[in-house]
Scaffold this motif. Structure first.
Motif, PDB file in Angstrom:
ATOM      1  N   UNK A 199       2.068  -3.693  -1.097  1.00 34.25           N
ATOM      2  CA  UNK A 199       1.274  -4.788  -1.677  1.00 34.25           C
ATOM      3  C   UNK A 199       1.617  -4.954  -3.157  1.00 34.25           C
ATOM      4  N   UNK A 200       2.767  -4.416  -3.560  1.00 34.44           N
ATOM      5  CA  UNK A 200       3.169  -4.564  -4.957  1.00 34.44           C
ATOM      6  C   UNK A 200       2.887  -3.317  -5.766  1.00 34.44           C
ATOM      7  N   UNK A 201       2.483  -2.239  -5.083  1.00 35.51           N
ATOM      8  CA  UNK A 201       2.259  -0.942  -5.725  1.00 35.51           C
ATOM      9  C   UNK A 201       2.946   0.092  -4.859  1.00 35.51           C
ATOM     10  N   UNK A 202       3.557   1.105  -5.465  1.00 41.56           N
ATOM     11  CA  UNK A 202       4.275   2.095  -4.665  1.00 41.56           C
ATOM     12  C   UNK A 202       3.483   3.394  -4.527  1.00 41.56           C
ATOM     13  N   UNK A 203       2.156   3.274  -4.561  1.00 38.17           N
ATOM     14  CA  UNK A 203       1.345   4.459  -4.241  1.00 38.17           C
ATOM     15  C   UNK A 203       1.189   4.550  -2.720  1.00 38.17           C
ATOM     16  N   UNK A 204       1.618   3.501  -2.017  1.00 36.71           N
ATOM     17  CA  UNK A 204       1.550   3.471  -0.551  1.00 36.71           C
ATOM     18  C   UNK A 204       2.449   2.350  -0.055  1.00 36.71           C
ATOM     19  N   UNK A 205       2.766   2.403   1.243  1.00 37.37           N
ATOM     20  CA  UNK A 205       3.499   1.299   1.869  1.00 37.37           C
ATOM     21  C   UNK A 205       2.654   0.836   3.050  1.00 37.37           C
ATOM     22  N   UNK A 206       2.993  -0.326   3.580  1.00 42.85           N
ATOM     23  CA  UNK A 206       2.167  -0.890   4.653  1.00 42.85           C
ATOM     24  C   UNK A 206       2.388  -0.134   5.961  1.00 42.85           C
ATOM     25  N   UNK A 207       1.342  -0.082   6.778  1.00 46.63           N
ATOM     26  CA  UNK A 207       1.464   0.620   8.069  1.00 46.63           C
ATOM     27  C   UNK A 207       2.357  -0.169   9.009  1.00 46.63           C
ATOM     28  N   UNK A 208       2.233  -1.481   8.983  1.00 48.11           N
ATOM     29  CA  UNK A 208       3.122  -2.357   9.766  1.00 48.11           C
ATOM     30  C   UNK A 208       4.129  -2.943   8.783  1.00 48.11           C
TER      31      UNK A 208
ATOM     32  N   UNK B 173       4.497  14.313  -1.248  1.00 52.14           N
ATOM     33  CA  UNK B 173       3.438  13.515  -0.629  1.00 52.14           C
ATOM     34  C   UNK B 173       3.965  12.410   0.271  1.00 52.14           C
ATOM     35  N   UNK B 174       3.031  11.714   0.882  1.00 50.27           N
ATOM     36  CA  UNK B 174       3.376  10.631   1.811  1.00 50.27           C
ATOM     37  C   UNK B 174       4.087   9.497   1.062  1.00 50.27           C
ATOM     38  N   UNK B 175       3.677   9.272  -0.203  1.00 48.50           N
ATOM     39  CA  UNK B 175       4.271   8.176  -0.971  1.00 48.50           C
ATOM     40  C   UNK B 175       5.642   8.541  -1.532  1.00 48.50           C
ATOM     41  N   UNK B 176       6.041   9.816  -1.434  1.00 47.61           N
ATOM     42  CA  UNK B 176       7.355  10.267  -1.920  1.00 47.61           C
ATOM     43  C   UNK B 176       7.511  10.031  -3.429  1.00 47.61           C
ATOM     44  N   UNK B 177       6.463  10.356  -4.160  1.00 52.92           N
ATOM     45  CA  UNK B 177       6.553  10.171  -5.614  1.00 52.92           C
ATOM     46  C   UNK B 177       7.451  11.216  -6.247  1.00 52.92           C
ATOM     47  N   UNK B 178       8.077  10.866  -7.322  1.00 52.92           N
ATOM     48  CA  UNK B 178       8.871  11.812  -8.105  1.00 52.92           C
ATOM     49  C   UNK B 178       7.924  12.900  -8.628  1.00 52.92           C
TER      50      UNK B 178
END
Ligand SMILES: C[S@@+](CC[C@H](N)C(=O)[O-])C[C@H]1O[C@@H](n2cnc3c(N)ncnc32)[C@H](O)[C@@H]1O
Length: 354
Positions: free
Chosen positions: A148-157, A228-233
């Motif tokens: 949604x324009x933030x990389x703390x998560x990605x969409x499930x679909x 983590x799930x978001x693959x943060x550095x």
């Protein structure tokens, strides 16, 4: 330009007009430049702009849109981007990390990112040309991402746009000189001479490095450890900004403002930050007479995150959809490095509203 939390996309004409009314404001420092859209618009309006941001991806955007002179780079950029856009995909670290272990981009597009980014690294380009190529790649990836324009998560679909093939475009660079840097704001405030400083700092806990870590890794190309799930550095945990900390933002602002020697300060702020508008007015009034105006502004779609659970069931209410964005203008009386008296001046409303 990339989707960006706190970007002043809708407010750019207002900011440019306000800066244009500040007498003698030829050299402008955009101290927290983000997407560089404000700096770019000020450059287009004829100001001599310096864009600064402490994150590498944002510095790259500033080097492209503010630093690079189209008269020097346009033709070479067109040739380079045509070559890069013709490269077939070759999956590597980016694809594995952000498209297989997570789902920011479709693997086919991730493979193109890997191939193009490796080629940019191989070419050892001049900094401006490299910034143009990296901006083109970041923007192309952003157009086909699944967030949604933030990389703390990605969409499930997968987002509908993620099925489109990644295509590079030549960024719309401008003719004329400009400059950029990748410094902490306090250091840039001290080092860069300007007639006017535009300040658009973060104002709450949302870390830009955490929210745009994929772009940081794409630009640095340092294949960092991720978590983590978001693959943060992992360095997201260490490279924080004082502007994202409740107890530190006020002293950080004091330091930055004290170091600025420019005649004018133009400050963007929202009514939702750790620093209240009353505190900010008091702080700015130490530097000169404060004028201000405000407008209603749509909030980022992030206010809806958490409203639905994993099954799509509604589990909460969205936050309010609009906030007020404020613009403060301070004439400091500092010219050529002289300091004004520190006595607080009064605040009055700006005559001009958008
Ligand atoms: C609100 S955004 C700026 C948005 C920008 N005006 C635009 O329209 O795109 C704030 C920016 O400040 C940067 N930043 C945060 N802390 C900083 C610091 N201590 N020094 C320099 N830049 C910083 C972030 O990386 C982010 O890009």
């Amino acid at each position: 330009m990339i989707k960006y939390l706190g970007s002043k996309r809708l407010l750019v004409p207002w900011i440019v007009e306000t800066v244009g009314r500040c007498e003698g404001a030829h050299r402008v420092l955009d101290l927290f430049s983000g997407t560089a859209r404000v700096g770019r618009a000020l450059k287009a309006a004829g100001h001599r702009v310096h864009a600064n941001d402490h994150n590498a991806y944002a510095h790259t955007l500033g080097a492209c849109y503010v630093g690079a002179d189209a008269r020097v780079w346009r033709e070479r950029a067109e040739r380079l981007i045509a070559e890069l856009d013709g490269l077939p995909g070759e999956p590597g670290w980016f694809t594995e990390t952000y498209c297989e272990r997570s789902r920011y981009l479709q693997p086919a597009n991730g493979a193109r990112v890997d191939a193009i980014r490796n080629r940019i690294a191989e070419l050892s380009l001049e900094p401006e040309l490299e910034a143009i190529a990296l901006t083109s790649l970041m923007e192309a990836a952003d157009r086909v991402d699944s967030t949604v324009g933030l990389q703390m998560a990605y969409l499930k679909q997968w987002a509908a746009r993620s099925h489109q093939p990644l295509r590079l475009r030549v960024p719309e660079i401008l003719e004329g000189p400009g400059a950029s840097s990748c410094l902490d704001a306090a250091e840039a405030a001290e080092r860069v001479e300007a007639d006017l400083v535009y300040l658009d700092p973060p104002y709450n806990q949302h870390s830009y490095l955490g929210n745009y870590h994929v772009w940081e890794s794409l630009v640095r190309w340092d294949r960092p450890e991720v978590y983590g799930v978001a693959m943060k550095r992992t360095d997201v945990r260490e490279r924080g900004s004082d502007f994202n900390r409740r107890g530190r933002i006020l002293p950080a602002l004091v330091t930055v403002l004290d170091r600025i020697r420019a005649r004018w300060l133009v400050v963007s702020f929202s009514d939702e930050g750790y620093v209240t508008l009353v505190e900010l007015r008091e702080l700015l009034a130490r530097h000169g007479e404060v004028r201000e105006a405000s407008v209603e502004h749509p909030r980022h779609i992030g206010h809806k995150i958490g409203v639905y659970d994993l099954t799509g069931r509604r589990v909460g209410e969205p936050g309010h959809a609009r906030n007020r964005e404020h613009l403060f203008v301070v004439e400091t009386g500092r010219i050529g490095g002289k300091s004004p008296s520190r006595a607080p001046k009064r605040t009055r409303k700006l005559a001009v509203m958008p």
